[in-house]
Design an enzyme around this catalytic site. Sequence first.
Site, PDB file in Angstrom:
ATOM      1  N   LYS A  67       0.855  -1.199   0.000  1.00  0.00           N
ATOM      2  CA  LYS A  67       0.000   0.000   0.000  1.00  0.00           C
ATOM      3  C   LYS A  67       0.885   1.242   0.000  1.00  0.00           C
ATOM      4  CE  LYS A  67      -3.816   1.866   2.865  1.00  0.00           C
ATOM      5  NZ  LYS A  67      -4.609   1.611   4.081  1.00  0.00           N
ATOM      6  N   SER A 120      -9.465   1.560   3.250  1.00  0.00           N
ATOM      7  CA  SER A 120      -8.646   2.337   2.340  1.00  0.00           C
ATOM      8  C   SER A 120      -7.624   1.505   1.562  1.00  0.00           C
ATOM      9  CB  SER A 120      -7.916   3.438   3.106  1.00  0.00           C
ATOM     10  OG  SER A 120      -7.043   2.876   4.073  1.00  0.00           O
ATOM     11  N   SER A 127      -9.411  -0.881   7.391  1.00  0.00           N
ATOM     12  CA  SER A 127      -8.934  -0.734   6.019  1.00  0.00           C
ATOM     13  C   SER A 127      -8.286  -1.956   5.385  1.00  0.00           C
ATOM     14  CB  SER A 127      -7.950   0.425   5.943  1.00  0.00           C
ATOM     15  OG  SER A 127      -8.677   1.607   5.880  1.00  0.00           O
TER      16      SER A 127
HETATM   17  N1  GLN Z   1     -12.847   3.917   7.069  1.00  0.00           N
HETATM   18  C1  GLN Z   1     -12.048   4.237   8.194  1.00  0.00           C
HETATM   19  C2  GLN Z   1     -11.584   5.668   8.107  1.00  0.00           C
HETATM   20  O1  GLN Z   1     -11.847   6.303   7.156  1.00  0.00           O
HETATM   21  C3  GLN Z   1     -10.915   3.301   8.327  1.00  0.00           C
HETATM   22  C4  GLN Z   1      -9.733   3.649   7.534  1.00  0.00           C
HETATM   23  C5  GLN Z   1      -8.502   2.821   7.826  1.00  0.00           C
HETATM   24  O2  GLN Z   1      -8.558   1.765   8.462  1.00  0.00           O
HETATM   25  N2  GLN Z   1      -7.350   3.342   7.395  1.00  0.00           N
HETATM   26  O3  GLN Z   1     -10.940   6.164   8.974  1.00  0.00           O
END
Ligand code: GLN
Length: 473
Positions: free
Chosen positions: A66, A141, A165
């Site tokens: 990532k 994400s 994410s």
């Molecule tokens: N959807 C969550 C957020 O926007 C989780 C994102 C993540 O785990 N990086 O913070």
Amino acid sequence: MSELFPAVWKQITSSPRHLKCYEQAVAALDTDTCAFLELRTDLGVSLAEPAVKEYGSLSGIPFAVKDNIAVKGFQFSCGSQILAGLRSPYTATAVERLLHAGAVPIGKTNLDEFGMGSSNQNSACKPTVNPWDLSRVPGGSSGGSAAAVSAGYVPFALGSDTGGSVRQPAAFCGIFGFKPTYGTVSRYGLAAYASSLETIGFMTAQAEQLIPIFEAASGADGRDQTSLDCSDTTDLTEGIQTVAVLAGDLGLDAPVLRGYSKAIEAFRSLGWNIVEVKLPSLDYAVPSYYTIASAEASANLARYTGVRYGSRSREEHDHQHMVRRTRDEGFGKEVKLRILLGTYVLREGFQDQYYVQAQKIRTLIRNEFSKLFTKAGVLLLPTFPIQAFPIGDGGLTSMQQKLADRFTLPANLAGLPAVSFPTGIESGLPVGMQLMGPAMSDRSLIRLTAHVSRCFPEVALPRRFSPGEVTHG
Ligand code: GLN
């Protein structure tokens, strides 16, 4: 353990000719999925230590990273305009350890800007789509990493999980997504979003593959003071086997509800006791998480000023003006929203109302889980209330996405390990369920996931690339 991965991958990474064909094939296929932001097989191979590569447990296995995790020489955009053009001068500890095990990083994958989002639509780069249905989101994400594994471009990928994410995109793409116990994988080299909540996590097509990857990447690291060894030898399958499930109406879409029932049945068929539980504090997970995550993000993202690295506004009247313009031009809408929210909840005089309350809820959640795991070995719950949703207007609003994070956030608030695993296909799209275990039960949790997954027909991934094409072609 490398027999867990088809041997043909090693053939590809050890031949410059095959490697070139591999890169070209993936680049061509990925023009519509857009999982990768950068593909550099040559650079990855040169980073992998040849001597160790021969004998390491992941010898010659390519993987994707990532783009908020540092790999020397590769780009490091975090999906943001503010870091456009930045190349990483160093490598994250987790990646470095995988290199030592012989694995080969081949590229950087797309994400919601700085990990903020659940769809990949918040990436400033380009939108990754779901290989199962190109009109749908891959989740987020870590959507690029999930799409890359689901499409067969790589056998495994790294993501980061601050609030789900790794697990949510894994569920959307029909693969396994593992979020380890907080601290067991070093965060050194992971661009910080909300440091007290996040961990690097792993995505694979088979549960068993997570074991050698976690084994190689985890462990205490002097460069991350919150890191520790995962030394516990918990065996979740020992003794009275009890799985907790959530009671009441969980607000699930019909296909996800069916998946949940099937998963409960699977445990029953394996002889486990099922106990229905109510965890009242979970109702407050969303406000607690978004308060804490935004507060930490506002502090962590203060470092992006255009002074030391990344892009800088051309309008440079004076220092302050330059910093303001750089941040205004460089950050996207969602990131700005969270920075504003974070500074608001941390404002003098407001802390008691918001931030301190959120931390109290976090403690309640943590305590509720400690109590739960004295009664049950694991908790089974959905990963996300719906399947992969459409891109754009037909999908979920940013607020709806946040509310739908309710099943993944608790593991981050409590620092516990959790895995999302596929339970089958409904209406052409995968459904994912989640297993959460006590702290440090990581290895056992993976093994249990593998065991339970055998009750489900193997999900035939929409693989667009198969490694055999390169060596036979
Ligand atoms: N959807 C969550 C957020 O926007 C989780 C994102 C993540 O785990 N990086 O913070």
